[in-house]
Design a protein around this motif. Structure first.
Motif, short mmCIF file in Angstrom:
data_model
loop_
_atom_site.label_atom_id
_atom_site.label_comp_id
_atom_site.label_asym_id
_atom_site.label_seq_id
_atom_site.Cartn_x
_atom_site.Cartn_y
_atom_site.Cartn_z
N ASN A 122 56.93 -43.32 59.18
CA ASN A 122 56.53 -41.91 59.15
C ASN A 122 57.25 -41.20 58.01
O ASN A 122 58.41 -41.52 57.70
CB ASN A 122 56.87 -41.25 60.49
CG ASN A 122 56.27 -39.87 60.61
OD1 ASN A 122 56.74 -38.91 60.00
ND2 ASN A 122 55.20 -39.77 61.38
N ARG A 123 56.59 -40.22 57.42
CA ARG A 123 57.25 -39.56 56.28
C ARG A 123 58.40 -38.66 56.73
O ARG A 123 59.18 -38.19 55.91
CB ARG A 123 56.24 -38.80 55.44
CG ARG A 123 55.71 -37.50 56.03
CD ARG A 123 54.64 -36.91 55.13
NE ARG A 123 54.31 -35.55 55.51
CZ ARG A 123 54.89 -34.46 54.99
NH1 ARG A 123 55.80 -34.59 54.06
NH2 ARG A 123 54.54 -33.26 55.38
N ARG A 124 58.52 -38.43 58.01
CA ARG A 124 59.67 -37.65 58.50
C ARG A 124 60.72 -38.56 59.15
O ARG A 124 61.58 -38.08 59.89
CB ARG A 124 59.21 -36.58 59.47
CG ARG A 124 58.50 -35.42 58.79
CD ARG A 124 58.36 -34.21 59.68
NE ARG A 124 57.80 -33.09 58.93
CZ ARG A 124 56.52 -32.93 58.65
NH1 ARG A 124 55.65 -33.84 59.08
NH2 ARG A 124 56.10 -31.89 57.96
N LEU A 159 56.83 -24.53 51.27
CA LEU A 159 56.30 -25.81 51.75
C LEU A 159 55.77 -26.65 50.60
O LEU A 159 55.14 -26.14 49.67
CB LEU A 159 55.17 -25.55 52.76
CG LEU A 159 55.58 -24.88 54.07
CD1 LEU A 159 54.35 -24.61 54.93
CD2 LEU A 159 56.58 -25.73 54.84
N CYS A 160 56.01 -27.97 50.68
CA CYS A 160 55.46 -28.88 49.69
C CYS A 160 53.96 -29.05 49.95
O CYS A 160 53.42 -28.51 50.94
CB CYS A 160 56.16 -30.23 49.76
SG CYS A 160 55.83 -31.13 51.27
N GLU A 161 53.31 -29.81 49.10
CA GLU A 161 51.86 -29.94 49.20
C GLU A 161 51.42 -30.50 50.56
O GLU A 161 50.53 -29.97 51.22
CB GLU A 161 51.36 -30.84 48.08
CG GLU A 161 49.95 -30.52 47.64
CD GLU A 161 49.60 -31.35 46.41
OE1 GLU A 161 48.63 -32.10 46.52
OE2 GLU A 161 50.32 -31.25 45.40
N ARG A 162 52.11 -31.57 50.99
CA ARG A 162 51.70 -32.20 52.24
C ARG A 162 51.99 -31.31 53.45
O ARG A 162 51.21 -31.24 54.40
CB ARG A 162 52.38 -33.56 52.39
CG ARG A 162 51.90 -34.54 51.33
CD ARG A 162 52.50 -35.90 51.49
NE ARG A 162 51.95 -36.63 52.63
CZ ARG A 162 52.34 -37.86 52.97
NH1 ARG A 162 53.28 -38.47 52.25
NH2 ARG A 162 51.79 -38.48 53.99
N CYS A 163 53.14 -30.64 53.42
CA CYS A 163 53.45 -29.72 54.52
C CYS A 163 52.45 -28.56 54.54
O CYS A 163 52.04 -28.10 55.61
CB CYS A 163 54.87 -29.18 54.41
SG CYS A 163 56.13 -30.37 54.91
N THR A 164 52.07 -28.09 53.37
CA THR A 164 51.08 -27.02 53.29
C THR A 164 49.77 -27.45 53.92
O THR A 164 49.15 -26.69 54.69
CB THR A 164 50.84 -26.60 51.82
OG1 THR A 164 52.09 -26.32 51.23
CG2 THR A 164 49.95 -25.39 51.72
N THR A 180 58.26 -25.51 60.17
CA THR A 180 58.05 -26.89 59.72
C THR A 180 58.72 -27.14 58.37
O THR A 180 58.95 -26.21 57.58
CB THR A 180 56.55 -27.23 59.66
OG1 THR A 180 56.42 -28.63 59.41
CG2 THR A 180 55.85 -26.46 58.54
N ALA A 181 59.02 -28.41 58.11
CA ALA A 181 59.67 -28.81 56.87
C ALA A 181 59.65 -30.33 56.79
O ALA A 181 59.28 -30.99 57.75
CB ALA A 181 61.12 -28.33 56.86
N CYS A 182 60.03 -30.86 55.62
CA CYS A 182 60.13 -32.31 55.49
C CYS A 182 61.20 -32.65 54.45
O CYS A 182 61.79 -31.77 53.85
CB CYS A 182 58.78 -32.92 55.11
SG CYS A 182 58.37 -32.69 53.37
N HIS A 183 61.43 -33.95 54.27
CA HIS A 183 62.43 -34.41 53.28
C HIS A 183 62.22 -33.75 51.92
O HIS A 183 63.17 -33.43 51.22
CB HIS A 183 62.31 -35.93 53.09
CG HIS A 183 62.91 -36.74 54.20
ND1 HIS A 183 64.26 -36.78 54.44
CD2 HIS A 183 62.35 -37.56 55.12
CE1 HIS A 183 64.50 -37.59 55.46
NE2 HIS A 183 63.36 -38.08 55.90
N THR A 184 60.96 -33.57 51.53
CA THR A 184 60.66 -33.09 50.18
C THR A 184 60.97 -31.60 50.01
O THR A 184 61.51 -31.19 48.99
CB THR A 184 59.16 -33.31 49.88
OG1 THR A 184 58.81 -34.61 50.29
CG2 THR A 184 58.85 -33.11 48.41
N CYS A 185 60.62 -30.82 51.02
CA CYS A 185 60.68 -29.37 50.81
C CYS A 185 61.68 -28.63 51.69
O CYS A 185 61.93 -27.46 51.45
CB CYS A 185 59.29 -28.78 51.01
SG CYS A 185 58.67 -28.94 52.70
N GLY A 186 62.24 -29.29 52.70
CA GLY A 186 62.98 -28.54 53.71
C GLY A 186 64.48 -28.53 53.53
O GLY A 186 65.01 -29.00 52.52
#
Ligand code: ZN
Ligand code: ZN
Length: 815
Positions: A122-124, A159-164, A180-186
């Motif tokens: 999973n990307r998270r 938010l990054c593209e995927r989170c958006t 929400t957030a992820c490794h890339t944007c959070g």
């Protein structure tokens, strides 16, 4: 086909819980058009389509809601016929001062998010700030209302593209998930040592796990503030933490890897399990399994407590404990004074990851503060205040706007009872049977402070703020006092404070009332307690039995064992019908922290002969005794107190169960209950301890001096010659039973003087389960139905709630 357009207004828990996205999906599935939007707390829903489909949609709405959502009311605002339908849309929130705002609670990590952070594909995977519409921080990250990402501390993380994509996809779990957030944007983690130097590492969590395994103390920034973490099995580290925090005995809460780990050490009933695994995820106080019985108390090795009797040295423990502690948790270190343990489960991905790829099973997770201060929330603040306590600091850059402690609850009378309302619970709203004629801001008490706001037919209680013993704590109160009315868009129009002018909350309330030029109403402490329990149970009249610690009475004495008659319809106040006879507190507050002073005062008041040998036994010097006696006799710095809490203090001192100097509030009483509990299922014959009923000025007083004198005179050998632990346990249990009998006598007296038969039990002493059980069962046997607290704490955490109602009644009668 005939098409209609219908507009509804929906009230309930409908914000910050994934309500709009859920409605969006349902509408699309049903082929309906229209829109949905937040209107300051309520939701407006417009549905376009076949009239029958729309009606059916509304009728079945309750069955299709997200887990956290709850609809209280749906109102049709209008309808008309249309010729075509528009696509369903989620519209921008509307901010409107006339509407009600609800502040969403912080929710524990959900199962779906947990799965994602543990899934390498999973990307998270291992992302510690993973959240979705069903979980994550809310209250702690909002800067203003209504709850939308742009008004939270996450707004600085675009938010990054995927989170958006996820955020915009109505069929995604993160559709409009504001945090929400992820490794890339959070947000990200970083690690520093005790000298504030950055520790470079690729995986801060892995490094923290290694340090925990090596016995280090780690300050971890979580959801509502910093917690201090220590391996709960490492006795040396626990001792170090106790020394550094200057907290010798007060129990530590622990966080367990999962529910199975908790079951290995504690008795888990279904109600507690539901609570632990709920999205509130509070600390639940559980009884430990018998095999966890302690071999030796922590304090027996310390010279200051040398003569103190341990709650856990009963013969049964001693002969059974041989090999039992070898695999158990070090309960004598985690909770030296009780056989219970406060446990919780990992409630954020960050906490959950501490137990992954590690052999850690249970961690102490205690407030990241110095004694008496509130928990730290800002990174710099944490370093300043926790340096010297923590070896390592695990920080992150998701700012906490408002502090929120872990909530605390227990089982009382086969139901959950909340002792501290904070993360996950608050700020929940309560329906009030009457109407507030003004927006009332209630400032709460000095200890376990929180505030409450009453308006229209609602009361909202803030999360636990804490004991107002330090400037930091008072600042914390000021912040919440600033934010809360603002969030709720309710400008205070009346302020309620405690009768005691020196409480920080009272002072701040007075200042605020002057600044805003609004009226102020003082509410007697125990009256507020009783009213809080009545309001919780929708009662308009009752006898309120309040057993508590210190609270100023209307006669300037200290009250705290009060039977009050309250009738909202006929009086704007209360009648005091019964209490305990007052005793002196030599040295005032000093005696509260030195229960042996209270015991000596009881001896002096009951004219018990005290010789040198007795003083020595109790660790009191002749000079001390002379001073205290002089204070009592001449009424110099020896205020009178009626409080039930003080009776427990003195009795614990009499049995030498309490240390001469307690190290936290209620310690003597807590040990007394723990010792009594040892015999609770033994069917042993209890001793009838004497007390005297005195009727004076239309009030009943319970005088306890005979209990002290008779016990002391008739059983001297028990006290300082041949006492056994079982004797002590029997007396401790008999004491609880006797106090319950006295309470029933007070209530019977009250019933004879009033027409109500509602009985409410409130005050901090009702956290004592043995006492509560005895009183409730005695009253039930007499055909009475007592009410105890459930959602509002019996302790001072319930004061602000009661103050709103008491002040409203008083104000309405005045005008
Ligand atoms: Zn989630
Ligand atoms: Zn992202």
């Amino acid at each position: 086909m005939k098409l209609s357009k219908k507009i509804y207004e929906i009230e309930g828990i409908v914000q910050g819980v994934g309500f709009r996205p859920a409605i969006y999906c349902l509408a699309i599935k049903s082929g309906l058009g229209g829109w949905i939007k937040n209107c300051s707390g309520k939701v407006r829903l417009c549905l376009e389509g076949n009239s029958i489909v729309i009606d059916n949609f509304i009728a079945t709405l309750n069955n299709n809601l997200p887990i956290q959502a709850k609809i209280d009311k749906i109102k049709l605002l209008g309808k008309n016929n249309i010729t075509s339908i528009n696509d369903f849309k989620i519209l921008e929130s509307e901010i409107n001062n006339d509407f009600k705002v609800s502040i969403p609670a912080d929710l524990a990590m959900c199962k779906d998010c947990e799965k994602e952070i543990l899934d390498p594909n999973n990307r998270r995977y291992r992302y510690p700030f993973t959240t979705c519409v069903n979980c994550g921080p809310r209250y702690t990250v909002v800067n203003s209302m209504p709850y939308d990402r742009c008004r939270t501390t996450l707004s600085k993380f675009p938010l990054c593209e995927r989170c958006t994509q996820e955020y915009k996809d109505p069929f995604n779990r993160r559709f409009h998930a504001e945090s929400t957030a992820c490794h890339t944007c959070g947000p990200t983690l970083f690690l520093k040592d005790g000298n504030n130097n950055t520790i470079r590492c690729t995986d801060p969590i892995k490094s923290v796990i290694e340090n925990l395994q090596q016995g280090k103390i780690i300050a971890i920034k979580g959801i509502g503030g910093f917690l201090l973490a220590v391996n709960a099995f490492d006795t040396n580290s626990i001792q170090t933490l106790r020394d550094r925090k200057n907290r010798p005995d007060k129990p530590f809460a622990v966080m367990a890897k999962n529910i199975d780990v908790i079951k290995k050490y504690c008795k888990v009933d279904p109600l507690s399990e539901d609570m632990l695994t709920s999205s509130i995820a509070p600390i639940v106080i559980l009884n430990t399994l018998e095999k966890q019985a302690k071999k030796k108390p922590l304090y027996s090795n310390q010279s200051i407590f040398q003569n103190v009797i341990s709650p856990f040295s009963l013969e049964t423990d001693i002969c059974n404990s041989e090999n039992k502690n070898t695999f158990g948790i070090p309960l004598e270190m985690l909770s030296p004074d009780t056989n219970t343990l406060g446990v919780m489960l990992p409630y954020s991905p960050l906490h959950r990851l501490l137990f992954e790829n590690s052999n850690l099973e249970m961690l102490i997770m205690t407030s990241g503060n110095r004694g008496g201060e509130p928990i730290c929330i800002r990174n710099e603040e944490a370093f300043d205040r926790l340096k010297g306590i923590a070896d390592i600091f695990l920080y992150h850059n998701r700012d906490i706007n408002l502090r929120n402690d872990d909530s605390l609850c227990t089982i009382q009378q086969n139901d959950i009872q909340i002792w501290r309302r904070a993360r996950g619970f608050a700020p929940e709203s309560y329906k009030y049977n009457f109407s507030f004629s003004k927006n009332i801001l209630a400032m709460g008490s000095e200890l376990k402070n929180n505030i409450a706001i009453g308006f229209n037919q609602e009361i909202i209680v803030s999360p636990h703020i804490g004991d107002l013993e330090s400037p930091e704590a008072v600042d914390g109160l000021k912040t919440v006092v600033d934010c809360f009315p603002e969030f709720l868009k309710k400008k205070p129009e009346l302020i309620a404070i405690d009768l005691h002018p020196d409480m920080h909350s009272s002072r701040l309330g007075k200042k605020l009332a002057q600044e805003l030029d609004i009226p102020i109403i003082k509410v007697q402490h125990h009256y507020a307690h009783a009213v809080s329990c009545m309001t919780e149970h929708n009662l308009n009249n009752a006898l309120g039995l309040v057993f508590d610690g210190t609270g100023l009475g209307t006669d300037n004495n200290i009250w705290g064992a009060e039977l009050l008659h309250i009738d909202f319809a006929n009086s704007n106040d209360f009648d005091r019908l019964a209490s305990f006879s007052p005793v002196h507190l030599p040295g005032g507050d000093a005696a509260v922290y030195n229960p042996v002073r209270q015991l000596m005062s009881r001896f002096i008041d009951s004219a018990i002969e005290i010789d040198e040998q007795i003083l020595k036994w109790y660790g009191v010097s002749e000079t001390e005794f002379r001073i205290w006696k002089m204070q009592c006799k001449n009424k110099i710095n020896a205020p009178l107190t009626h409080a039930a809490g003080r009776l427990f203090d003195s009795f614990a001192a009499l049995l030498k169960v309490s240390p001469n100097k307690i190290t936290y509030e209620g310690q003597g009483a807590i040990r007394l209950e723990a010792i009594a509990e040892k015999l609770i299922n033994n069917n042993c014959k209890l001793i009838d301890l004497p007390f005297t009923l005195i009727e004076k000025k239309n009030m009943l007083f319970i005088d306890w001096s005979r209990m002290f004198s008779s016990l002391f005179e008739n059983n001297k050998d028990i006290f300082y010659k041949k006492q056994t632990d079982t004797d002590i346990a029997l007396i401790a249990l008999s004491f609880h039973k006797t106090v319950a009998s006295a309470a029933v006598k007070m209530i019977e007296y009250g019933l004879s003087k009033s027409t109500t038969d509602n009985i409410v039990l409130s005050g901090g002493v009702f956290m004592n389960k043995i006492l509560t059980n005895y009183i409730v069962s005695d009253l039930k046997q007499k055909g009475l139905k007592p009410f105890i607290h459930k959602n509002i704490p019996p302790n001072d955490g319930g004061i602000s709630f009661g103050q709103t109602v008491a002040a409203n009644i008083k104000y309405n009668k005045k005008t």
